[in-house]
Design an enzyme around this catalytic site. Sequence first.
Site, short mmCIF file in Angstrom:
data_model
loop_
_atom_site.label_atom_id
_atom_site.label_comp_id
_atom_site.label_asym_id
_atom_site.label_seq_id
_atom_site.Cartn_x
_atom_site.Cartn_y
_atom_site.Cartn_z
CG HIS A 1 40.61 -76.22 -2.90
ND1 HIS A 1 41.96 -76.06 -2.82
CD2 HIS A 1 40.15 -76.27 -1.62
CE1 HIS A 1 42.32 -76.03 -1.54
NE2 HIS A 1 41.24 -76.15 -0.80
CB CYS B 1 36.46 -78.88 -3.63
SG CYS B 1 37.98 -79.09 -2.73
CD GLU C 1 34.76 -80.44 -0.85
OE1 GLU C 1 35.61 -79.58 -0.58
OE2 GLU C 1 34.86 -81.22 -1.81
#
Lengths: 198, 198
Positions: free
Chosen positions: B133, B114, B16
């Site tokens: 997430h 996330c 990420e």
Amino acid sequence: MPKACILIADGTEEMEFTITYDTLVRAGVSCASAYVAAEGADASSTSPPFARGSRGINILPDMFFSPQDCTPDKFDLLVVPGGATGAATIAGSAPVQHLVRRFLEEGKFVGMICAGSLAAKTAGLPKQPLTSHPSVKSELEKEFEYSEEPVVVSGTLVTSRGPGTTFPFALTLVELLCGADRRSEVAGPMVFPPHTFA
Amino acid sequence: MPKACILIADGTEEMEFTITYDTLVRAGVSCASAYVAAEGADASSTSPPFARGSRGINILPDMFFSPQDCTPDKFDLLVVPGGATGAATIAGSAPVQHLVRRFLEEGKFVGMICAGSLAAKTAGLPKQPLTSHPSVKSELEKEFEYSEEPVVVSGTLVTSRGPGTTFPFALTLVELLCGADRRSEVAGPMVFPPHTFA
């Protein structure tokens, strides 16, 4: 537990390196990144320097690349990432070329992505299906059966195209090393948008 | 040239972090990674230590995070990546929480992906559309209008879900900072498989 040796050099495409390494670790593959020094560089230190990625991210490799340590009896997979400058260093290394041939001769996997596919040519691999970044297609299309599929599996040689195909490349390597169930287990928590890679 | 400050800590999800940084650099955005030390860690050194990613990749940040250096007058975008441990450190930092509010108050962009979306809660942002997430959905769905879209844009707050949505997250940030044409120019050479993110 399968083991993967992922090569890295100054100029390696850091997304291709990181996505491959991280996805394999998520699958339970033991990963070691091995720094290939550019020709003429000082490789006398006992610990590798940072590899400066193609877009400026500095990554600390796990070890120096050495023909004695990165062998097919120690690893199940050898990966050559892209990034023009990094791929030139890695694909231009005679010890790497020798190991690429050994891995394939011994039935172990070799992954090449983006400009990393040039290592298939420098290693003198026989004509077979292969893909690469479009920017190096002209250097490979005579010697190989060039494909534009995102991931091409030819025996134990797995090739792919660029940052945008690195997830399916890495997940294909997971499937080959660990099975289709593991691929699904790993892809789920990565939360791919519908209709992409899962 | 737009400027982005991308936060990183021990335990940050390295895909990420890397996909966002690299894609922004490809678009011409000037990126600086800023290391957020865990509470109680020694932050007295003048140069940051490497950040150990959630899957073991060691990355050298460009600078230490500091509330004086990572301000909205110096950067157009602040990014909070995921990785449970890294996101806990970053979202738990009071100076980061303060800066998240300042960036949004001044009309600058904030990206969270996330578990990084937890920073929206710790910063006390008002109820608005957001994603994260799935593993931290239960911590966010009461305070926010929770969405399961890959990327959610709410004013200048951009949130996303995980490694598998980081390309569309990063390309959305490129489009917001640099325009739709630049997004296409950047996506092309990344060679996404047909019908994915390009």
